[in-house]
Design an enzyme around this catalytic site. Sequence first.
Site, PDB file in Angstrom:
ATOM      1  N   ASP A 185      -5.268  19.907   7.020  1.00  0.00           N
ATOM      2  CA  ASP A 185      -6.460  19.370   7.679  1.00  0.00           C
ATOM      3  C   ASP A 185      -6.894  20.347   8.772  1.00  0.00           C
ATOM      4  O   ASP A 185      -6.065  20.878   9.521  1.00  0.00           O
ATOM      5  CB  ASP A 185      -6.161  17.985   8.283  1.00  0.00           C
ATOM      6  N   ILE A 186      -8.194  20.559   8.864  1.00  0.00           N
ATOM      7  CA  ILE A 186      -8.742  21.529   9.831  1.00  0.00           C
ATOM      8  C   ILE A 186      -8.600  21.015  11.265  1.00  0.00           C
ATOM      9  O   ILE A 186      -8.638  21.798  12.218  1.00  0.00           O
ATOM     10  CB  ILE A 186     -10.226  21.815   9.474  1.00  0.00           C
TER      11      ILE A 186
ATOM     12  N   ASN B 248      -8.508   6.539   4.108  1.00  0.00           N
ATOM     13  CA  ASN B 248      -9.616   5.872   4.779  1.00  0.00           C
ATOM     14  C   ASN B 248     -10.711   5.593   3.752  1.00  0.00           C
ATOM     15  O   ASN B 248     -11.066   6.468   2.953  1.00  0.00           O
ATOM     16  CB  ASN B 248     -10.172   6.757   5.899  1.00  0.00           C
TER      17      ASN B 248
ATOM     18  N   GLY C 108     -13.432   5.094   9.125  1.00  0.00           N
ATOM     19  CA  GLY C 108     -13.241   6.486   9.525  1.00  0.00           C
ATOM     20  C   GLY C 108     -13.408   7.503   8.413  1.00  0.00           C
ATOM     21  O   GLY C 108     -13.158   8.687   8.623  1.00  0.00           O
ATOM     22  N   GLN C 109     -13.850   7.067   7.225  1.00  0.00           N
ATOM     23  CA  GLN C 109     -14.042   8.058   6.155  1.00  0.00           C
ATOM     24  C   GLN C 109     -15.287   8.876   6.445  1.00  0.00           C
ATOM     25  O   GLN C 109     -16.367   8.318   6.674  1.00  0.00           O
ATOM     26  CB  GLN C 109     -14.166   7.371   4.789  1.00  0.00           C
TER      27      GLN C 109
ATOM     28  N   HIS D  33      -9.431  11.457  -0.565  1.00  0.00           N
ATOM     29  CA  HIS D  33      -8.365  12.336  -0.073  1.00  0.00           C
ATOM     30  C   HIS D  33      -7.290  11.477   0.574  1.00  0.00           C
ATOM     31  O   HIS D  33      -7.594  10.557   1.339  1.00  0.00           O
ATOM     32  CB  HIS D  33      -8.907  13.366   0.933  1.00  0.00           C
TER      33      HIS D  33
ATOM     34  N   HIS E 150      -4.470  11.455   3.290  1.00  0.00           N
ATOM     35  CA  HIS E 150      -3.893  12.169   4.428  1.00  0.00           C
ATOM     36  C   HIS E 150      -2.379  11.987   4.346  1.00  0.00           C
ATOM     37  O   HIS E 150      -1.890  10.856   4.215  1.00  0.00           O
ATOM     38  CB  HIS E 150      -4.345  11.539   5.750  1.00  0.00           C
TER      39      HIS E 150
END
Length: 119
Positions: free
Chosen positions: A35-36, A92, A98-99, A105, A107
């Site tokens: 994750d960035i 999410n 919070g998507q 994806h 997490h």
Amino acid sequence: MAGEPDAHCLFCKIVAGEVPATTVLETETTVAFRDINPQAPTHVLVIPRAHYPNAASLATGAPALAADVLATAGAVAEQEGVEDSGYRIVLNTGSGAGQTVFHVHAHVLAGRGLEWPPG
Ligand code: AMP
Ligand code: ZN
């Protein structure tokens, strides 16, 4: 159509190699990358190569692929050395939860205390 690439989707672009990502694991059907904006020492996103907007549409449209995502999440946890200490898989769903990227994806979060219930 479900499963087809979406030209405007950030994660489809990562699958296609058009946007760079720090990939940690790849399978025939999935890609896992860091994750960035990590929220834990281990924060990896696992995506199916095919475009489905969320977990339910993936599980309905391509159940074997949903299983592949979870299996890759487990393999990432093993590779990251967090299988024994524990990790959390979060999917999410919907902007209220919070998507922000509408390509499903998972997490994979680990490496710090993870409160329950989550925020
Ligand atoms: P969510 O908010 O559940 O939709 O998760 C989207 C995640 O994608 C967030 O944790 C972002 O930090 C992450 N993200 C956004 N852009 C990138 C990118 N280019 N490479 C890696 N992770 C990203
Ligand atoms: Zn996509």
